[in-house]
Design a protein around this motif. Structure first.
Motif, PDB file in Angstrom:
ATOM      1  N   ASP A  33      13.067  44.506  -7.991  1.00 23.33           N
ATOM      2  CA  ASP A  33      13.091  45.715  -7.417  1.00 23.33           C
ATOM      3  C   ASP A  33      14.220  46.556  -7.369  1.00 23.33           C
ATOM      4  O   ASP A  33      15.142  45.988  -8.142  1.00 23.33           O
ATOM      5  CB  ASP A  33      12.441  45.554  -5.847  1.00 23.33           C
ATOM      6  N   ALA A  34      14.280  47.711  -6.608  1.00 22.05           N
ATOM      7  CA  ALA A  34      15.790  48.486  -6.683  1.00 22.05           C
ATOM      8  C   ALA A  34      16.705  47.610  -6.174  1.00 22.05           C
ATOM      9  O   ALA A  34      18.104  48.106  -6.801  1.00 22.05           O
ATOM     10  CB  ALA A  34      15.324  49.470  -5.853  1.00 22.05           C
ATOM     11  N   LEU A  35      16.503  46.709  -5.309  1.00 19.98           N
ATOM     12  CA  LEU A  35      17.839  45.893  -4.671  1.00 19.98           C
ATOM     13  C   LEU A  35      18.458  44.996  -5.911  1.00 19.98           C
ATOM     14  O   LEU A  35      19.517  44.488  -5.524  1.00 19.98           O
ATOM     15  CB  LEU A  35      17.244  45.081  -3.615  1.00 19.98           C
ATOM     16  N   TYR A  36      17.753  45.039  -6.973  1.00 22.60           N
ATOM     17  CA  TYR A  36      18.427  43.953  -8.111  1.00 22.60           C
ATOM     18  C   TYR A  36      19.752  44.574  -8.398  1.00 22.60           C
ATOM     19  O   TYR A  36      20.595  43.779  -8.794  1.00 22.60           O
ATOM     20  CB  TYR A  36      17.528  43.877  -9.099  1.00 22.60           C
ATOM     21  N   LEU A  37      19.929  45.764  -8.449  1.00 19.80           N
ATOM     22  CA  LEU A  37      21.006  46.546  -8.980  1.00 19.80           C
ATOM     23  C   LEU A  37      22.444  46.272  -8.079  1.00 19.80           C
ATOM     24  O   LEU A  37      23.297  46.275  -8.298  1.00 19.80           O
ATOM     25  CB  LEU A  37      20.769  48.217  -8.940  1.00 19.80           C
ATOM     26  N   ASP A  38      22.068  45.791  -6.557  1.00 20.05           N
ATOM     27  CA  ASP A  38      23.245  45.567  -5.918  1.00 20.05           C
ATOM     28  C   ASP A  38      23.790  44.189  -6.034  1.00 20.05           C
ATOM     29  O   ASP A  38      24.557  43.917  -5.525  1.00 20.05           O
ATOM     30  CB  ASP A  38      22.506  45.885  -4.352  1.00 20.05           C
ATOM     31  N   TYR A  39      22.930  43.518  -6.861  1.00 24.71           N
ATOM     32  CA  TYR A  39      23.370  42.132  -7.100  1.00 24.71           C
ATOM     33  C   TYR A  39      24.706  42.034  -7.997  1.00 24.71           C
ATOM     34  O   TYR A  39      25.589  41.243  -7.758  1.00 24.71           O
ATOM     35  CB  TYR A  39      22.195  41.193  -7.816  1.00 24.71           C
ATOM     36  N   PHE A  40      24.909  42.854  -8.789  1.00 22.03           N
ATOM     37  CA  PHE A  40      25.819  42.870  -9.954  1.00 22.03           C
ATOM     38  C   PHE A  40      27.381  43.147  -9.177  1.00 22.03           C
ATOM     39  O   PHE A  40      27.310  44.330  -8.861  1.00 22.03           O
ATOM     40  CB  PHE A  40      25.700  43.579 -11.102  1.00 22.03           C
ATOM     41  N   ASP A  41      28.246  42.503  -9.285  1.00 20.51           N
ATOM     42  CA  ASP A  41      29.733  42.720  -8.904  1.00 20.51           C
ATOM     43  C   ASP A  41      30.410  43.336 -10.290  1.00 20.51           C
ATOM     44  O   ASP A  41      30.762  42.629 -11.204  1.00 20.51           O
ATOM     45  CB  ASP A  41      30.457  41.610  -8.655  1.00 20.51           C
ATOM     46  N   ILE A  42      30.213  44.772 -10.424  1.00 16.35           N
ATOM     47  CA  ILE A  42      30.789  45.409 -11.743  1.00 16.35           C
ATOM     48  C   ILE A  42      31.955  45.229 -11.882  1.00 16.35           C
ATOM     49  O   ILE A  42      32.629  44.879 -13.026  1.00 16.35           O
ATOM     50  CB  ILE A  42      30.405  46.908 -11.746  1.00 16.35           C
TER      51      ILE A  42
END
Length: 434
Positions: A33-42
């Protein structure tokens, strides 16, 4: 044929493959879902890419090898040589990450010991180099991959980082020095048969980790360069002669890469914006050394990204939250150190970070947790893989006589000894973990 390729790929990229399976498994419980994007520590990924690329470029010009050979050629006894090899590994791990330090220095150690008829010292030297690489890199935010992640996630001030890691680092250095003093005899180095490129390991069967980290061609290249430079006599009159075509480091590129290294450090310390730093490193290496970019440890970067997905999903599963909250409430230090023994310290750091508020115990736990089992750290797997590669590829009686079982027994005894002492000392030092 296709099945063999798949099996070979999985073996060469074991950690990334495990990370992929783990990430996919959690997707059944937490659909994308959209929250997956928050997982990554860019920021972590950017810092790691920049450091790996610049370190690879420095390695391509022989920067670290030149420094290492300059140091080790000054010693005339087995004890002096062994201590120098381990000390250089420890220092390199602080600036070039632990796995890179071993990839550069294990071949040099092999050549130095074999060329002086001290092959029997290889198991102890490799084991101590793995310990030095794992524990030496703990003192700086960029020394170990898990440090880069935790430093970014918790925005740790540099003085706080140093004060947190000072005790385990100082104790580790003291233990390493003691082991070196007891493990090597002060016998004079003898002139032996020069190790030739043809004797070097021609292939490796990866024990785990990514392909670039465990590629035996790196070992062969390092052995060739080091063997051309090594010539030592019992009287101490031996001189190091530079490898053909590499009499000195290229000044322009060396200066450029050192500047890029400091740019990468600026990213780690958050004084250089991650986007700008990556752009500078990328453009510079596209012009100066494209091979450095091609040989970046992409497997390690992919492993981080996949474990971000895994840990992010795990943190959203209520039962998992309760389980880890219970464990961590007992002791974050012990939980993180023991988790490292099973899933390696980098995944342990990424997995446990969402469940803790403070960073101190987690930071110490995953760093000292690099000691212990063979899979507690990728650096340990690299050392074991290189040991197996030289046994298989170097046609020397002293190498062939080495026992893999004895290596594993020695490795386990020393690593678990270090882990026990460090855990006991850090657990008894509450001032270390405010």
């Amino acid at each position: 044929m296709a099945l063999r390729r798949i099996v070979r790929f999985i073996r060469q990229n074991a950690t990334a493959s495990i990370a992929a399976v783990a990430a996919l498994a959690t997707m059944f419980f937490v659909p994308p879902d959209a929250l997956y994007l928050d997982y990554f520590d860019i920021n972590t990924l950017a810092c790691l890419f920049a450091l790996l690329a610049v370190i690879r470029a420095l390695r391509n010009i022989g920067f670290f090898e030149a420094i290492a050979k300059t140091v080790v050629h000054r010693f005339k006894t087995l004890r002096g040589l062994g201590c120098a090899l381990i000390a250089v590994t420890l220092v390199c791990s602080m600036f070039a990450t632990n796995d890179m330090a071993l990839l550069m220095l294990l071949p040099l150690s092999t050549v130095m010991l074999a060329s002086t008829n001290n092959e029997q010292a290889i198991p102890f030297t490799f084991t101590m180099q793995a310990i030095a690489a794992n524990l030496g890199g703990m003192i700086l935010p960029f020394g170990n991959p898990q440090n880069i992640f935790l430093n970014s996630r918790f925005a740790i001030a540099f003085p706080d980082f140093l004060s947190t890691m000072a005790l385990p680092f100082a104790l580790s250095v003291a233990l390493i020095a003691l082991c070196c003093a007891l493990g090597y005899k002060p016998i004079p180095l003898q002139e032996g048969a020069l190790v030739r490129t043809a004797d070097a390991a021609s292939g490796a069967s990866p024990a785990g980790g990514n392909a670039s980290a465990l590629n035996a061609s790196s070992s062969t290249e390092g052995m060739a360069n080091a063997s051309q430079a090594h010539k030592t006599t019992a009287s101490g009159a031996g001189q190091a002669s530079p490898a053909p075509g590499r009499s000195s480091l290229p000044r322009g590129r060396t200066a450029l890469y050192i500047v890029l290294f400091f740019v990468s450090l600026g990213m780690v310390f958050r004084t250089v914006p991650a986007g700008a730093g990556v752009a500078v490193v990328l453009v510079s290496l596209l012009l100066a050394d494209r091979k450095a970019l091609a040989h970046v440890d992409w497997g390690l970067l992919a492993t981080f990204a996949l474990f971000f997905v895994f840990s992010g999903n795990m943190a959203r599963i209520p039962e998992v939250q309760m389980f880890f909250s219970t464990l961590l409430s007992q002791s974050t230090l012990i939980t993180s150190a023991l988790a490292s023994q099973v899933i390696s310290n980098v995944p342990a750091a990424i997995l446990l970070a969402p469940f803790v508020d403070g960073y101190q115990e987690l930071l110490v736990g995953v760093n000292i947790g690099g000691a212990g089992t063979l899979i507690a750290s990728l650096a340990s797997l690299i050392a074991f893989n290189h040991f197996r590669a030289i046994k298989r590829g170097m046609k020397r009686p002293g190498i062939a006589a080495l026992s893999t079982k004895r290596y594993l027994a020695l490795f386990s005894a020393l690593n678990f000894g270090f882990l026990a002492v460090l855990l006991a000392a850090c657990s008894a030092a509450p001032c270390l973990l405010p």
